[in-house]
Design an enzyme around this catalytic site. Structure first.
Site, PDB file in Angstrom:
ATOM      1  N   TRP A 218       0.805  -1.221   0.000  1.00 51.41           N
ATOM      2  CA  TRP A 218       0.000   0.000   0.000  1.00 51.41           C
ATOM      3  C   TRP A 218       0.838   1.271   0.000  1.00 51.41           C
ATOM      4  CZ3 TRP A 218       2.094   2.107   4.225  1.00 51.41           C
ATOM      5  CH2 TRP A 218       2.644   1.222   5.150  1.00 51.41           C
ATOM      6  N   ASN A 219       2.152   1.188   0.298  1.00 47.98           N
ATOM      7  CA  ASN A 219       2.868   2.440   0.642  1.00 47.98           C
ATOM      8  C   ASN A 219       3.112   3.374  -0.550  1.00 47.98           C
ATOM      9  OD1 ASN A 219       4.755   0.624  -0.342  1.00 47.98           O
ATOM     10  ND2 ASN A 219       6.379   1.274   1.049  1.00 47.98           N
TER      11      ASN A 219
ATOM     12  N   LYS B 202      -2.410  -8.317  -7.423  1.00 52.12           N
ATOM     13  CA  LYS B 202      -3.121  -8.507  -6.155  1.00 52.12           C
ATOM     14  C   LYS B 202      -2.603  -7.396  -5.241  1.00 52.12           C
ATOM     15  CE  LYS B 202      -3.374  -9.975  -1.743  1.00 52.12           C
ATOM     16  NZ  LYS B 202      -4.086  -8.732  -1.333  1.00 52.12           N
ATOM     17  N   HIS B 203      -3.409  -6.379  -5.092  1.00 57.16           N
ATOM     18  CA  HIS B 203      -2.936  -5.229  -4.321  1.00 57.16           C
ATOM     19  C   HIS B 203      -3.248  -5.416  -2.833  1.00 57.16           C
ATOM     20  CE1 HIS B 203      -0.964  -1.495  -4.298  1.00 57.16           C
ATOM     21  NE2 HIS B 203      -1.398  -1.028  -5.445  1.00 57.16           N
ATOM     22  N   ALA B 204      -2.649  -4.559  -1.998  1.00 53.66           N
ATOM     23  CA  ALA B 204      -2.892  -4.629  -0.553  1.00 53.66           C
ATOM     24  C   ALA B 204      -4.364  -4.305  -0.274  1.00 53.66           C
ATOM     25  CB  ALA B 204      -1.982  -3.640   0.165  1.00 53.66           C
TER      26      ALA B 204
ATOM     27  N   SER C 260       6.548  -7.210   3.233  1.00 56.73           N
ATOM     28  CA  SER C 260       7.358  -7.526   4.409  1.00 56.73           C
ATOM     29  C   SER C 260       8.212  -8.774   4.173  1.00 56.73           C
ATOM     30  CB  SER C 260       6.438  -7.747   5.607  1.00 56.73           C
ATOM     31  OG  SER C 260       5.559  -8.816   5.340  1.00 56.73           O
TER      32      SER C 260
ATOM     33  N   GLU D  15      11.061  -7.771  -3.212  1.00 53.95           N
ATOM     34  CA  GLU D  15      11.558  -6.483  -2.715  1.00 53.95           C
ATOM     35  C   GLU D  15      10.940  -6.306  -1.337  1.00 53.95           C
ATOM     36  OE1 GLU D  15      12.098  -3.385  -1.487  1.00 53.95           O
ATOM     37  OE2 GLU D  15      10.905  -2.295  -2.974  1.00 53.95           O
ATOM     38  N   LEU D  16      11.737  -6.538  -0.302  1.00 55.94           N
ATOM     39  CA  LEU D  16      11.182  -6.657   1.048  1.00 55.94           C
ATOM     40  C   LEU D  16      11.600  -5.486   1.929  1.00 55.94           C
ATOM     41  CD1 LEU D  16      11.840 -10.507   1.232  1.00 55.94           C
ATOM     42  CD2 LEU D  16       9.818  -9.312   0.348  1.00 55.94           C
TER      43      LEU D  16
ATOM     44  N   CYS E 184      10.464   1.356   2.115  1.00 52.91           N
ATOM     45  CA  CYS E 184      11.521   0.369   2.369  1.00 52.91           C
ATOM     46  C   CYS E 184      12.893   1.035   2.372  1.00 52.91           C
ATOM     47  CB  CYS E 184      11.451  -0.757   1.355  1.00 52.91           C
ATOM     48  SG  CYS E 184      11.269  -0.186  -0.327  1.00 52.91           S
TER      49      CYS E 184
ATOM     50  N   GLU F 167      12.990  -3.526  11.690  1.00 50.93           N
ATOM     51  CA  GLU F 167      12.634  -2.419  10.804  1.00 50.93           C
ATOM     52  C   GLU F 167      11.508  -1.614  11.466  1.00 50.93           C
ATOM     53  OE1 GLU F 167      10.492  -3.417   7.182  1.00 50.93           O
ATOM     54  OE2 GLU F 167      11.342  -1.688   6.165  1.00 50.93           O
TER      55      GLU F 167
HETATM   56  P1  NDP Z   1       2.515  -7.213   3.975  1.00 49.18           P
HETATM   57  O1  NDP Z   1       3.843  -7.753   3.611  1.00 49.18           O
HETATM   58  O2  NDP Z   1       1.644  -8.030   4.875  1.00 49.18           O
HETATM   59  O3  NDP Z   1       1.665  -6.935   2.634  1.00 49.18           O
HETATM   60  C1  NDP Z   1       2.224  -6.745   1.354  1.00 49.18           C
HETATM   61  C2  NDP Z   1       1.373  -7.482   0.320  1.00 49.18           C
HETATM   62  O4  NDP Z   1       1.437  -8.888   0.568  1.00 49.18           O
HETATM   63  C3  NDP Z   1      -0.117  -7.122   0.372  1.00 49.18           C
HETATM   64  O5  NDP Z   1      -0.662  -7.163  -0.923  1.00 49.18           O
HETATM   65  C4  NDP Z   1      -0.688  -8.246   1.202  1.00 49.18           C
HETATM   66  O6  NDP Z   1      -2.063  -8.465   1.009  1.00 49.18           O
HETATM   67  C5  NDP Z   1       0.116  -9.421   0.710  1.00 49.18           C
HETATM   68  N1  NDP Z   1       0.118 -10.567   1.623  1.00 49.18           N
HETATM   69  C6  NDP Z   1      -0.001 -10.558   2.979  1.00 49.18           C
HETATM   70  N2  NDP Z   1       0.069 -11.819   3.464  1.00 49.18           N
HETATM   71  C7  NDP Z   1       0.232 -12.630   2.398  1.00 49.18           C
HETATM   72  C8  NDP Z   1       0.350 -14.051   2.245  1.00 49.18           C
HETATM   73  N3  NDP Z   1       0.344 -14.873   3.282  1.00 49.18           N
HETATM   74  N4  NDP Z   1       0.492 -14.541   1.006  1.00 49.18           N
HETATM   75  C9  NDP Z   1       0.521 -13.725  -0.065  1.00 49.18           C
HETATM   76  N5  NDP Z   1       0.391 -12.381   0.001  1.00 49.18           N
HETATM   77  C10 NDP Z   1       0.261 -11.839   1.229  1.00 49.18           C
HETATM   78  O7  NDP Z   1       2.712  -5.783   4.571  1.00 49.18           O
HETATM   79  P2  NDP Z   1       1.816  -5.008   5.648  1.00 49.18           P
HETATM   80  O8  NDP Z   1       0.838  -4.217   4.908  1.00 49.18           O
HETATM   81  O9  NDP Z   1       1.240  -5.893   6.703  1.00 49.18           O
HETATM   82  O10 NDP Z   1       2.934  -4.150   6.333  1.00 49.18           O
HETATM   83  C11 NDP Z   1       3.677  -4.777   7.375  1.00 49.18           C
HETATM   84  C12 NDP Z   1       5.135  -4.507   7.262  1.00 49.18           C
HETATM   85  O11 NDP Z   1       5.618  -4.893   5.981  1.00 49.18           O
HETATM   86  C13 NDP Z   1       5.507  -3.064   7.353  1.00 49.18           C
HETATM   87  O12 NDP Z   1       5.533  -2.646   8.683  1.00 49.18           O
HETATM   88  C14 NDP Z   1       6.862  -3.074   6.676  1.00 49.18           C
HETATM   89  O13 NDP Z   1       7.837  -3.514   7.562  1.00 49.18           O
HETATM   90  C15 NDP Z   1       6.700  -4.072   5.594  1.00 49.18           C
HETATM   91  N6  NDP Z   1       6.390  -3.470   4.297  1.00 49.18           N
HETATM   92  C16 NDP Z   1       7.392  -3.239   3.429  1.00 49.18           C
HETATM   93  C17 NDP Z   1       7.149  -2.625   2.238  1.00 49.18           C
HETATM   94  C18 NDP Z   1       8.224  -2.344   1.274  1.00 49.18           C
HETATM   95  O14 NDP Z   1       8.121  -1.381   0.513  1.00 49.18           O
HETATM   96  N7  NDP Z   1       9.254  -3.161   1.199  1.00 49.18           N
HETATM   97  C19 NDP Z   1       5.813  -2.175   1.858  1.00 49.18           C
HETATM   98  C20 NDP Z   1       4.802  -2.479   2.836  1.00 49.18           C
HETATM   99  C21 NDP Z   1       5.103  -3.111   3.998  1.00 49.18           C
HETATM  100  P3  NDP Z   1      -3.140  -8.024   2.131  1.00 49.18           P
HETATM  101  O15 NDP Z   1      -3.069  -6.556   2.222  1.00 49.18           O
HETATM  102  O16 NDP Z   1      -4.414  -8.544   1.553  1.00 49.18           O
HETATM  103  O17 NDP Z   1      -2.737  -8.714   3.409  1.00 49.18           O
END
Ligand code: NDP
Length: 453
Positions: free
Chosen positions: A129-130, A153-155, A206, A227-228, A261, A358
């Site tokens: 989402w960011n 598949k967006h957030a 994440s 890209e985590l 990130c 982080e």
């Molecule tokens: P997530 O990693 O949970 O979400 C990112 C994407 O992955 C979303 O589309 C989410 O969908 C999807 N997702 C979540 N769980 C699964 C799964 N089990 N299998 C497949 N896809 C999945 O990030 P959060 O929104 O919870 O943010 C939490 C932390 O992640 C942050 O605090 C930060 O540390 C990190 N983050 C890093 C980013 C970066 O730019 N590298 C960007 C965003 C977060 P859904 O929304 O439906 O759960």
């Protein structure tokens, strides 16, 4: 249903119905069929779609930016900049993809041999989402130019942006079905990764989700780009221009309300300039304008979701309990919505939560280093390896240090940021693979060797 909630005040903006299994199935079939035709379209013609896409993004910039700000609380000037960056990247690949994808001749004992770059198929993009537009377009512009299809598949907290992206693609003339944005729960992802109609996977998110998706893609033996997270070091050496470093440090930590990130997260400062840097940094943070994210003057809005704000606060509390000094902020702001005070933690050490984990929000950690070697050792003392920034006036030392830092990118006297022209990605638990630039477009290609007798 996916709920669109304004984090600035907690108001429900919209509820969008999820796509059911039958719709997912139809979309995968359609994308697969559309991609088989798309790969035969000459690259120059595929690039026309990107040029039109850039025009569509610019024509609707205000609407898209507003949507971003409504759904995640990003200050509006940054949302506008995000859309412009998407357009610039579409233009970049429209101009450069033919060159990046041209056959490479490699002499051998054949009459002619080398490599050509074919698409892989339909790529599943799991996006966060960011930067709701940018994260998609930085993947999609090169991937589509290379002849791939895309399923997004967006957030769950940006469903309106997800829908707007698909509409923008349609408006730009994207062949029917080649790109779909599916509103689905994350529980549906495993089945899609295993599906034969999906050829590859890209995830930005994440580290925890990266591990899950990587395992699923590994099981299916499908190419993946991850890209985590990151905990980027920002190293300030004794000879650095302290006012310049401190000003850029503030921007690098607090842009996007600290939810990127590649935000600098650990400020590692040589002992002799630690106090001067810390004072200048805190003064800069105090000057940030907190307010309505729709106001063009605003620099700090709410965080994107209440649970992210609560998790951040828990990390701050644990860091203080570990021994970090809270020099500024340290608590949620007393407002409706998901607000957190810009926070500065000083005297942070490797034992503290804010060094080890982080912190994805407006919290900076300042760490004292004995000398340059110690600074590099501290920079590398993390499970992440995305970006790093080094501030010094000694370019010889900077270049030497650059090679010692375990990260996907090192910026000297500058803030780490993505740029369509340069590859972007991490090592260690920040992921693998590269986006952007020439290397990025090749990730979702079959580098096919040809040999002609
Ligand atoms: P997530 O990693 O949970 O979400 C990112 C994407 O992955 C979303 O589309 C989410 O969908 C999807 N997702 C979540 N769980 C699964 C799964 N089990 N299998 C497949 N896809 C999945 O990030 P959060 O929104 O919870 O943010 C939490 C932390 O992640 C942050 O605090 C930060 O540390 C990190 N983050 C890093 C980013 C970066 O730019 N590298 C960007 C965003 C977060 P859904 O929304 O439906 O759960």
């Amino acid at each position: 249903m996916q709920s669109s909630i304004n984090p600035a005040n907690g108001a429900l903006l919209a509820q969008l119905p999820l796509h059911d299994d039958a719709e997912v199935d139809r979309s995968l079939t359609a994308a697969s069929a559309a991609q088989k035709s798309w790969r035969k379209v000459p690259v120059a013609d595929r690039c026309n779609l990107l040029s039109t896409m850039a025009q569509v993004l610019r024509a609707n910039k205000t609407d898209y930016a507003r949507l971003i700000t409504l759904e995640i609380g990003k200050p509006i000037t940054e949302s506008l900049a995000e859309i412009e960056k998407c357009a610039v990247t579409c233009d970049f690949y429209a101009a450069k993809a033919p060159e990046f994808l041209a056959d490479e001749i490699i002499p051998s004992n054949a009459s002619q041999s080398g490599v050509c770059f074919d698409p892989l198929g339909v790529v599943l993009a799991i996006m966060p989402w960011n930067y709701p537009f940018w994260q998609f377009f930085r993947f999609a512009a090169p991937a589509l130019a290379a002849g791939n299809g895309a399923i997004l598949k967006h957030a769950a907290n940006v469903p309106q942006c997800a829908v707007a992206i698909e509409q923008a693609m349609v408006q730009a003339g994207c062949p029917e079905g080649l790109m779909r944005s599916l509103l689905i729960g994350s529980g549906k992802v495993a089945g899609m990764i295993a599906d034969d109609r999906i050829a590859a996977v890209t995830l930005t998110g994440s580290t925890q989700v990266g591990q899950i998706v990587a395992a699923q893609a590994g099981q299916a033996l499908k190419k993946q780009v991850l890209e985590l997270g990151g905990s980027d070091p920002f190293i300030v050496l004794a000879d650095a221009d302290i006012p310049a470093a401190a000003a850029m440090a503030v921007k690098s930590r607090y842009i996007n309300v600290g939810q990127s990130c590649v935000n600098a997260k650990r400020f590692i400062v040589e002992d002799s300039v630690y106090d001067a840097f810390t004072a200048a940094f805190i003064a800069g943070v105090k000057a940030l304008k907190i307010g309505d994210p729709m106001d063009p003057e605003t620099q700090i809005g709410p965080m994107a979701r209440a649970n992210l704000r609560d998790e951040l606060h828990d990390q701050v509390v644990r860091s203080i309990n570990d021994g970090a000094v809270c020099a500024l902020g340290g608590a949620p702001l007393d407002r409706e919505g998901s607000w957190y005070a810009p926070t500065v933690l000083t005297d942070v050490t490797p034992d503290h939560t804010s060094f080890r984990e982080e912190l994805f929000g407006p919290v900076a950690s300042i760490i004292r280093a004995r000398d340059a070697d110690h600074a590099v050792a501290l920079a590398n003392q993390t499970e992440f390896g995305l970006g790093a920034s080094v501030w010094t006036q000694d370019m010889g030392a900077a270049r030497a240090l650059m090679r010692q830092i375990d990260a996907g990118a090192v910026f000297i006297n500058g803030m780490v940021a993505s740029d369509a022209r340069l590859p972007f990605g991490g090592i260690k638990k920040s992921g693998y693979g590269r986006e952007l630039g020439e290397y990025g477009i090749r990730e979702f290609t079959n580098m096919k060797t040809f040999w002609i007798g």
